[in-house]
Design an enzyme around this catalytic site. Structure first.
Site, mmCIF file in Angstrom:
data_model
loop_
_atom_site.group_PDB
_atom_site.id
_atom_site.type_symbol
_atom_site.label_atom_id
_atom_site.label_comp_id
_atom_site.label_asym_id
_atom_site.label_seq_id
_atom_site.Cartn_x
_atom_site.Cartn_y
_atom_site.Cartn_z
ATOM 1 N N GLY A 109 0.544 -1.155 -0.074
ATOM 2 C CA GLY A 109 0.510 -0.404 0.085
ATOM 3 C C GLY A 109 0.799 0.878 -0.298
ATOM 4 O O GLY A 109 2.266 1.340 0.588
ATOM 5 N N HIS A 110 -0.136 2.318 -0.688
ATOM 6 C CA HIS A 110 0.903 3.774 -0.440
ATOM 7 C C HIS A 110 1.438 4.386 0.908
ATOM 8 O O HIS A 110 0.933 4.336 2.015
ATOM 9 C CB HIS A 110 0.135 5.029 -0.822
#
Lengths: 337, 337, 337
Positions: free
Chosen positions: A237-238
């Site tokens: 994920g970011h």
């Protein structure tokens, strides 16, 4: 490509017992190997095959050398010896250079003359492709993305705009690096997209598995440090940060803003919650779920054992009553005192 | 693209405290921002950075305004304010129009003249590409698929035949919409494929993450209603229906014929069984498994805590004895009465 | 394509009750079907729709025939009857043949003249494409890969070098077959890649879902036997072997060197540990985790029930105390005796 046994011993740093002149062509499993083939004994469960092996030579540790009926290459870590022998016997094929006639490369991109851009690939404006890099069929390299020296994008890989890869990064088919992170704010029941303004920085010697996804950061970059190995269908994920030499097995899901230390091992299918931190040298076994940070090195697990469905159905409702069970045990203890 | 602080305040609907003339260029994190940068305070864990921030201005709520050492933009929901500021400061780049020389578009397709078909993309017969739509490199738009106005297919996206997208649908690389559902009948131990005759209908303002897959229906369509947001590597089975403004985090697996209500939040890695129904406003936390329907709004969970491997190994066999444990507790209680 | 009801009965092996002349055009759900449409009753939960159906005919079993208000097609297994009817009414469209002008095929590849290579596809040197095979848009067929007769690669599929497909293999978009397995040896904290020298062999009549990945073996081949059906986003690790007619639902993760028997059913999201063996006819329900081999046919499960988050939070810590709970129960029993 063949080697003499003596050459092979030297290449893998092994002590040779036996005839060094023998030609070695290939690697094979202990019970399947024949003349011209070298095998290895790295896992105790295969020891029973040693005495009957017909391999030309076997890579093994000191403790197994005497039991070996053929030549042997004695090393400290036979699995590592196998890795090195496989590399020595199977050098990377020499690769083409240039831009394939069926590729499309922007006039504003910079492609090193020793690199290869394969058929149906795309290299967008201001992208930079380093020396000896390989961009395989159907890959899309986005605007201003940077592909370092000796990188290999096998096929149908997508690098989104501005992603940067170090040197010798190997990316398997279908991987997507730099898609938008999942950033949403809620406005009275309707989601508002948060522009994802960070990038992805991938260090040297990283490997990224097939159909793995690594999102770009919301504000800061997502970072994959050098030597990290990601298996297939991993999701990162970011804004997450994976420390050097950490390995992540297939289908693990790492949420956003996760900080993973160095030399960690994350098992297949593990899930890691957003904002969690893992210390260096944390090992999480397959399919565990990590809700909270782990501050000490060690091996961690969660997960339920497989049961016959009939028994599982009886145990299942009890999982909702665990707290009640504990209270009733405590009440019984109190009564008995 | 820069704005004055006063313009930014107006764009995000904030009350301004401080000098509105200051130019704002970018967003940055509270502890990293400097002149020309606006930051935000949306999460209590970052409050400690407020007093020393060097940001030109901070988006925050009333309660934090007095503690802010610099200009501030006071809003009700600072996270939403941040989303809006990020959008205001980072407008979508103007996009090209036309069909790239290295794309292939069927003579029987209909592409709006303001749309863009990128290099190595394919638009098959009878497909329709709406105004200002963006079909990125390597995308394949199948026969008779419909791409609405202002849709963006970033790269290497596959839309199978007959899939329809509403307006402003954003699809990240590697996503596959409209592959056959997993429909099989068994004929004496051999699987017989059931033709998947339904389609996929995607509403306005949907976002689909990288390598996410949404299968076509067996007989009826799979439906993704407006405003739904799907993260990366989500799987949506055939004939499922996801209600408006529901968000599904990464690697969640939704089986076939699932009905999910509106405004639900499905956490990362959640699994939902076939034929399950979720009411509106159901929130399922990460990695939970949903075997049965949930008829009331609320927050639901399942899953085990992470433990040291050594302890987990001791607890693991007990999970097969839960029913026995409960029976023994009850027997003890009976004896004591 | 329409059929008379009598023709349809014959094609699906059904006993016809009613007027065989009726034309049948399509399939539809029981409560939605109208004239020209045939429906089916395979699942008890839809029985309530039977008495009011307006379908031209219904495929059902003997027990429901008398309650059917319209013509019926009586079969032993109505779900299988539905599968056959759907196939009879929806024959595969005739496919193009030749090499599309926007494809790229190596001079050293061998493509049967009845096969189709679609736009933006790549067929590399020494690959072989069999009679009537379909290689859709954006597919990449690697060096020396073999695609059998009547295979269909829908779009954006990647076959890596040397992969072999039997006949009638159907591969959905984004699938990757033959990427390197996750083979690493550790050299003082740094990972050394083990060359993956095996291939992937896929048998006849296999179906591979969208974005599914099947890795090549380290030394020996990964094998998918005939009639296996893999749903979307399944991961199959290197050197695994899946027995004939086994079905694996979406997002299941199969590690390396796993041996799965014939006719197994692996539920969605199931995880299977490396080196595990499953006997023939093992059924593992959705989201279970298989840490150890299963030697007997049967249905197996693991997993926790969904709970309200508030209750789950109370039960969660107890999962770390199960062994303690059992010991305390035993101590109480000892005291009471």
């Amino acid at each position: 490509m063949g080697l003499s046994l003596a050459e092979l011993a030297q290449r893998i740093g092994a002590r040779l017992r036996g005839d060094g002149v023998r030609p070695i062509e290939r690697l094979a499993a202990l019970h399947e190997a024949g003349p011209g083939e070298v095998s290895f004994l790295a896992n105790g469960r295969y020891r029973r095959f040693l005495k009957d092996t017909r391999a030309a030579a076997v890579i093994l540790s000191t403790r197994d050398a005497d039991a070996c009926p053929t030549a042997c290459l004695v090393v400290e870590d036979p699995y590592l010896g196998y890795a090195r022998a496989a590399t020595a016997l199977n050098p990377e094929p020499s690769q083409p250079r240039g831009v394939h006639a069926a590729a499309w490369v922007s006039d504003e991109a910079r492609v090193d003359e020793t690199a290869w851009i394969g058929p149906q690939a795309v290299v967008d404006a201001r992208a930079v492709i380093g020396a000896r890099a390989f961009v395989g069929p159907g890959c899309a390299v986005g605007e201003a993305a940077i592909v370092g020296e000796d990188c290999r994008l096998i096929a149908n890989v997508t690098l989104c705009h501005g992603v940067t890869l170090g040197r010798r990064v190997l990316i398997h088919p279908g991987a997507v690096i730099g898609a938008d992170g999942f950033g949403l704010a809620n406005d009275g029941g309707v989601w508002v997209k948060i522009p994802q303004l960070g990038g992805v920085r991938v260090g040297d010697d990283v490997e990224v598995g097939a159909n793995t996804t690594i999102d770009r950061g919301a504000l800061e970059d997502t970072v994959i440090e050098q030597g990290v190995k990601l298996d297939n269908q991993v999701q990162v994920g970011h804004g997450s940060h994976i420390g050097a030499h950490t390995a992540v097995a297939g289908a693990a899901g790492i949420a956003g803003s996760v900080m993973i230390g160095r030399r960690c091992a994350i098992g297949g299918g593990v899930g890691i919650n957003g904002h969690v931190r893992l210390a260096d040298d944390v090992h999480v076994t397959g399919r565990s779920v990590v809700y909270q940070s782990v501050t000490e090195a060690g091996v961690y697990s969660s997960g339920m054992p497989l049961q016959e469905n009939r028994k599982w159905r009886r145990n299942l409702p009890r999982l909702r009553q665990l707290d009640e069970m504990m209270r009733r045990i405590t009440a019984l203890e109190d009564k008995l005192e």
